[in-house]
Every structure is written in structure tokens, then in C-alpha cells.
Scaffold this motif. Structure first.
Motif, PDB file in Angstrom:
ATOM      1  N   ASP A   1       0.878  -1.168   0.000  1.00 53.93           N
ATOM      2  CA  ASP A   1       0.000   0.000   0.000  1.00 53.93           C
ATOM      3  C   ASP A   1       0.921   1.225   0.000  1.00 53.93           C
ATOM      4  N   PRO A   2       0.420   2.432   0.113  1.00 50.14           N
ATOM      5  CA  PRO A   2       1.305   3.600   0.022  1.00 50.14           C
ATOM      6  C   PRO A   2       2.398   3.689   1.081  1.00 50.14           C
TER       7      PRO A   2
ATOM      8  N   SER B   1      -2.946  -1.829  -2.686  1.00 51.25           N
ATOM      9  CA  SER B   1      -3.980  -0.887  -2.255  1.00 51.25           C
ATOM     10  C   SER B   1      -3.521   0.549  -2.489  1.00 51.25           C
ATOM     11  N   ASP B   2      -4.422   1.391  -2.945  1.00 53.28           N
ATOM     12  CA  ASP B   2      -4.123   2.810  -3.122  1.00 53.28           C
ATOM     13  C   ASP B   2      -4.198   3.576  -1.807  1.00 53.28           C
ATOM     14  N   GLU B   3      -4.737   2.942  -0.780  1.00 52.09           N
ATOM     15  CA  GLU B   3      -4.836   3.558   0.537  1.00 52.09           C
ATOM     16  C   GLU B   3      -4.217   2.639   1.572  1.00 52.09           C
ATOM     17  N   LYS B   4      -3.763   3.216   2.673  1.00 52.40           N
ATOM     18  CA  LYS B   4      -3.183   2.407   3.740  1.00 52.40           C
ATOM     19  C   LYS B   4      -4.206   1.399   4.252  1.00 52.40           C
ATOM     20  N   ILE B   5      -3.751   0.134   4.329  1.00 50.29           N
ATOM     21  CA  ILE B   5      -4.628  -0.916   4.832  1.00 50.29           C
ATOM     22  C   ILE B   5      -4.748  -0.776   6.346  1.00 50.29           C
ATOM     23  N   LYS B   6      -5.986  -0.631   6.847  1.00 50.28           N
ATOM     24  CA  LYS B   6      -6.230  -0.415   8.268  1.00 50.28           C
ATOM     25  C   LYS B   6      -6.459  -1.738   8.997  1.00 50.28           C
TER      26      LYS B   6
END
Length: 403
Positions: A205-206, A287-292
Motif C-alpha cells: 500500500d502507500p 492498495s491505493d490507501e493504507k490498509i487499516k
């Protein structure tokens, strides 16, 4: 060592960068050079005779009309009794004097009297460096055969100013001195080489990625050794904290796919040395966003896909280099696995090393390798990575000479 017992006449002229000359003296001497300093009157405003003389372990010459030195025409003796004249820093004033044949002090007189190679490391305000008069003088000096290192871009001593005008760093200057005085044979002159080095970073991810502990030290050392042997080298480097080797074209990449594309774009070549520790897999869909973290504590599932095999691609490519060398970092059955890799990847040689945790080799400063070919195994002793690089480049030259 190239500089052992070489006599370097170091002219320090008047600029704030003169403080770097103190470190430059130390770097030259630790490589075996004899440093004979000359200081202009202006240089004495920035560094002391005592400091320069102490570091050089040599008398500092300052006066064209010295009663002691000029008994035997000292400025002529200084100009000739050396292997190279180094001017660091080289101010606009001293460059102008040399370009226009002026000689009104010891430094400028020596520069006109010498027949030795002259290397200048300019240092001045960016506005001065870009001034048309300075540009004309620099161009004339190049025509006259004077060598330059720098200036570099960066912040100036004057607060808030930046641009091209900083004196090159001492180690860069030393490297240029070594290159000018290196009379060793160049067995790989006219040959083109591609080297890969370092790890790859495969993003999840980022903010997260898959990587390994490769430092790039071995690959960078091999690139530098190839240049020293005369080769034209392109280094494709993954993310490392190392400085780019001098004299090498460097392409910086992060991912395995980027490394493959850069390598293929650099073909054709005579030599390919694939040292990089390329990640075998990458996340199939990053993922284009941080995986939470999930509220219920469940762990995200990651699907992997195989990365391109750069060594195999090069080993079977229509523009395959004459000599393809791969590296095999193994934790068990080192030579067996490396031999299988040799046959599978289409390489001519595999450099195999044991990177199991107890060896401490991965990311370290030393290496113990075995050179695997189709008909032999040559086990080398524990060596520094620079020594491995030098021995490997010698082997490369022998292989190509016998091809």
C-alpha cells in the motif's frame, strides 16, 4: 594503491571552501600521496598555515620571492617536481590569471610553469560561476587541457543562497585525482556493461512494501571496478543509501518491473552482472490507501504474483550479452542451488554466497563466494566486497579475452 608516493602539489586559494582542503589533504595522504601545499595570501584569511602544514606534514609554500626557496628557482622546481597540480578551491581570480597568462604570485606562477596535469575544483558564488567572463575563462582552460571537478549544486556560505558553485566534496576530488593518475591497463576499454544492485521494494500500500536486507554494496563495488577497468557501465540500482559510483551511469528504480525495463532498455551490452536481490513476488493488487486494522482483529489476506525473472530474461534475450553473470544468495545447499540456477537462467557464471543468518553476510561488508560455471566450482576466500569486485572484474576480462 594508485596514489602511493604520488606527489600532489595542492594550491589552496582564497575562498570559504578552503576549509574543505584540510579534509582533502587528509584523504590524499591516507591513500599514500605526498601533499605539497601552496597557499595564496587570500587563503590565509580562511585556513592557517599551521593547520595545513600539520595535516600535510610538509612545508607550506606561500611566497614567490622567498629568499630560501628561490635560491634554486623554487617556483620552477615546485611546478616540475610533482605528478599533478590540484587547485582546491579554485577561485574566479586564480582561474582568470591562468586563462590569461598572468603570474603575480607563487600560485599563478607555478600554474604557468608546470607541464604536469592540472585539476581545478572551482568554488564561488553561483552568480560568479555563471558570469560570462568566468564561463569564458573556464572554456579557455578546458581548451588548454586543464581538468575540472565540479562545481556542485547546493547551498552557499551566504545565507539563503543556493545554486551551482559549491566545491566538490573531498572524496570526489580524490577520485578524480586517482582517475587522472591511474596508469593501470584498461582491459575492458570499449566494452559496455550493465550491473544491477540493491534490493527492490514491492509496494503493498502507500506506506508498506516487501523488501530484503540487500545493501547494494557488492553491486556498486562491481560497477566501480568495471569502470576502473575501462568499461562503459550502466548501473540499475534499487533503493539504497549508497552514493552513486563515480563514472557510472546510474538508473534508480524501486520495483522489479522497473528494474527489468531499465535493464532491457540498456541492451545491447557486452557484459551483464545481475547482482540485485530482486523480490521474487509482489502483491497482485496493491492498495491505493493504507490498509487499516480491522475492528474484529482479522488479518488481511494478500494475494501474490511472481515478479519478472530479470537474469533469465537477459540470459535468453535476442540481444544477450557475451557474458552473463548472476548472483545466488542462498541459505542452504548453496552450490547445488546455484548450479541449478546457472542452467535454468541461461547464465555463463553464477556467483554463489551463503547468506544464512549465522554468516552475517547479507548487508555486511565482506563476502565469501564460489564461482559456479558449467564445468567447475572456484571457491574464493573471505574477502571484502571491493576485493570480490576486483577479482570478478579480472575474471570477466579473462573470459572476454578468451572468447
Amino acid at each position: 594503491m594508485i596514489l602511493t608516493d604520488k606527489r600532489i602539489l595542492l594550491i589552496i586559494s582564497g575562498g570559504i571552501a578552503a576549509y574543505k582542503s584540510l579534509d582533502l589533504v587528509r584523504r590524499l595522504r591516507e591513500r599514500g600521496a605526498v601533499v605539497i601545499p601552496i597557499m595564496t595570501k587570500a587563503a590565509e584569511e580562511f585556513v592557517t598555515l599551521l593547520a595545513v602544514g600539520a595535516l600535510a606534514a610538509h612545508k607550506v609554500h606561500t611566497d614567490l620571492f622567498s629568499r630560501d626557496d628561490e635560491v634554486d628557482v623554487g617556483h620552477i622546481r615546485l611546478a616540475r617536481d610533482c605528478d599533478l597540480v590540484l587547485v582546491a578551491p579554485a577561485t574566479a581570480d586564480l582561474m582568470a590569471k591562468m586563462a590569461n597568462g598572468l603570474a603575480n604570485d607563487l600560485a599563478s606562477t607555478v600554474l604557468l610553469a608546470t607541464e604536469r596535469p592540472v585539476l581545478m575544483a572551482p568554488a564561488m558564488n553561483p552568480k560568479m560561476w555563471s558570469n560570462p567572463a568566468v564561463s569564458r575563462n573556464a572554456s579557455q582552460l578546458l581548451i588548454d587541457g586543464v581538468h575540472f571537478v565540479g562545481p556542485m549544486r547546493g547551498e552557499m556560505a551566504e545565507g539563503g543562497e543556493a545554486g551551482t558553485g559549491r566545491m566538490a566534496e573531498p572524496l570526489d576530488i580524490v577520485a578524480e585525482v586517482e582517475a587522472l593518475l591511474d596508469t593501470a591497463p584498461k582491459p575492458l576499454a570499449g566494452k559496455r556493461a550493465i550491473v544491477t544492485s540493491g534490493p527492490t521494494h514491492e509496494p503493498i500500500d502507500p506506506v508498506r512494501y516487501i523488501a530484503n536486507r540487500s545493501s547494494g554494496t557488492q553491486g556498486h563495488a562491481i560497477a566501480a571496478a568495471l569502470v576502473k577497468s575501462g568499461a562503459d557501465v550502466t548501473l540499475v540500482s534499487g533503493p539504497v543509501t549508497l552514493a552513486d559510483p563515480r563514472g557510472v551511469k546510474v538508473i534508480h528504480v524501486e520495483r522489479a518491473e522497473e528494474m527489468r525495463d531499465a535493464v532491457l532498455a540498456s541492451l545491447p551490452a557486452d557484459i551483464a552482472v545481475m547482482v540485485a536481490a530482486v523480490a521474487d513476488w509482489r502483491v497482485a493488487t496493491r492498495s491505493d490507501e493504507k490498509i487499516k486494522k480491522s475492528a474484529d482483529g482479522s488479518v488481511p489476506s494478500l494475494e501474490f504474483t511472481e515478479n519478472p525473472d530479470i537474469l533469465k530474461t537477459v540470459g535468453h534475450h535476442e540481444k544477450r550479452p557475451k557474458l552473463v553473470i548472476g548472483f545466488a544468495a542462498e541459505t542452504n545447499d548453496v552450490e547445488t542451488n546455484a548450479t541449478a540456477k546457472l542452467n535454468r537462467k541461461g547464465a555463463d557464471l553464477i556467483v554463489a554466497n551463503d547468506v544464512s543468518p549465522e554468516t552475517g553476510i547479507m548487508g555486511g561488508k565482506r563476502n565469501r563466494v564460489a564461482i559456479i560455471s558449467r564445468d567447475s566450482v572456484d571457491r574464493w576466500p573471505d574477502l571484502s566486497k571491493d576485493e570480490v569486485a576486483d577479482r570478478l572484474v579480472t575474471l570477466i576480462a579473462e573470459k572476454l579475452a578468451g572468447a
